[in-house]
Scaffold this motif. Structure first.
Motif: not given
Length: 399
Positions: A201-211, A241-258
């Motif tokens: 599965a491919c993931v597209a991301l964009t930073a929530r804030a610059p920097g 196993p364990g893949r569903q929560g893999l990206l949750d930690a990124l959501a604080a800094d990134w907008t994440v779409a899988i």
């Protein structure tokens, strides 16, 4: 220990005659050292001719360098140190730990000391002379070990950089559209020790804030490139196993779409859908506060795939709403969509938080307005599609 801190020549108290007495035995001593290294350290037990030559070269250079420095106080250290920098670099390139090389050097010191003890009487060495020679051997080995460590560290940086470049190239091949040749993908995957999975599965991301953002801690099998203009990732076996929560930690800094899980050859499609979802997040159509999972939004993505077509379809299907006041249009469209999706007035009432009688009143009104569309399954489908588009803000009924 770096070369800049290498110990100065340690042979000041070792007699020059010792070098002359030792030279005839260098070949035998090298053979003994090599045999013991290969017997004691599994990483050096390979029988290939090229590899044996490398081990022999390292041992013979070390022995020759020690004897030359004892016999000639002005002998240069630079060539030997460069040899061992290269040896250390080779160990890193082969993926062996530095401990193996250090263990091999300790074996060389042990063999040298054992031979010295055996030959001490013939060489007429006093106890003090033996201590001086033993100390010189240890200090000398420390010096070439430091050179090897420098070469090892430099190669690690170089190898890590090359490995990262290859991993990014592999990511590029996987998400290419049209797909890259499978042979090219598998060959590059093998070179970076990436096991080709059944699905990705491919993931597209964009930073929530610059920097600058902290680099996420991800498993090594996840391919990632956050430095490109359109950051993305490839997640192998996303339903494992364990893949569903893999990206949750990124959501604080990134907008994440899988994107959806797809066979390896369709990774480009998964990324394209993830990017489409990310674009709808930016437009406010999809809520991006949490990880956006494309399979949960397929209908929305389909509706927004061809907005001009939806606009044309909506003009026809939603024309009956023009007979109502704007506030009535909104209420009736909302109720009709909920009913088309559920088919039950009670459920619609619960969903919209209104009284069932209100729902029934609005549905009677909708039946009168859309009677010619509600009886045909194809018309009902198109009506639901344009009502979804309207709810998403893609179309507004205007007088």
């Amino acid at each position: 220990m770096s070369l800049s801190r290498a110990v100065e020549q340690p042979q000041a108290d070792v007699p020059r005659e010792f070098a002359d007495a030792l030279r005839p035995y260098l070949d035998d001593l090298a053979e003994e050292m090599i045999a013991e290294i290969r017997a004691s350290i599994p990483e050096y037990s390979r029988q290939s001719g090229a590899y044996t030559r490398i081990v022999r070269h390292a041992v013979e250079e070390a022995l020759a360098g020690f004897v030359n420095r004892v016999g000639d106080r002005g002998a240069s250290r630079s060539r030997l140190l460069e040899v061992y920098r290269a040896v250390g670099g080779g160990e890193a390139a082969e993926g062996r730990p530095l401990d193996s090389l250090q263990s091999a050097l300790r074996i060389c010191a042990r063999v040298a000391w054992r031979r010295l003890a055996e030959e001490s009487e013939r060489l007429n060495l006093s106890r003090q002379r033996m201590c001086d020679i033993g100390e010189a051997i240890l200090v000398y080995l420390d010096e070439i070990a430091a050179a090897a460590a420098d070469g090892y560290a430099e190669a690690q940086v170089r190898v890590a950089g090359e490995l990262e470049l290859r991993r990014r190239r592999l990511l590029d091949l996987l998400v290419a559209d049209p797909p890259a040749a499978l042979r090219a993908v598998t060959d590059l995957a093998r070179s970076v020790r990436w096991t080709t999975p059944r699905t990705v599965a491919c993931v597209a991301l964009t930073a929530r804030a610059p920097g600058d953002l902290p680099r996420p801690g991800l498993p090594p099998d996840v391919l990632v490139d956050l430095d490109r203009s359109d950051p993305c990732m490839v997640v192998p076996d996303p339903d494992g196993p364990g893949r569903q929560g893999l990206l949750d930690a990124l959501a604080a800094d990134w907008t994440v779409a899988i994107g959806p899980a797809v066979p390896l050859g369709e990774a480009g499609l998964s990324l394209r859908l993830a990017r489409n979802a990310l674009a709808l997040v930016r437009r406010g159509v999809i809520d991006g506060r949490r990880v956006v999972r494309v399979p949960d939004h397929l209908a929305t993505l389909m509706i927004f795939q061809d907005e001009a077509l939806i606009q044309i379809m909506a003009r026809t299907r939603l024309a009956p709403l023009l007979t109502l006041r704007p506030a009535q249009r909104d209420r009736l469209a909302e109720t009709l969509l909920a009913w088309l999706q559920s088919g039950n007035a009670t459920e619609v009432a619960a969903r919209l938080h209104i009284h069932p009688q209100t729902v029934r009143y609005r549905l009677r009104q909708a039946t009168e307005l859309f009677a010619d569309q509600l009886g045909n399954p194809g018309d009902r489908f198109e009506l639901e599609v344009v009502l979804r588009a309207r709810a998403a803000g893609l179309y507004a009924v205007r007088d």
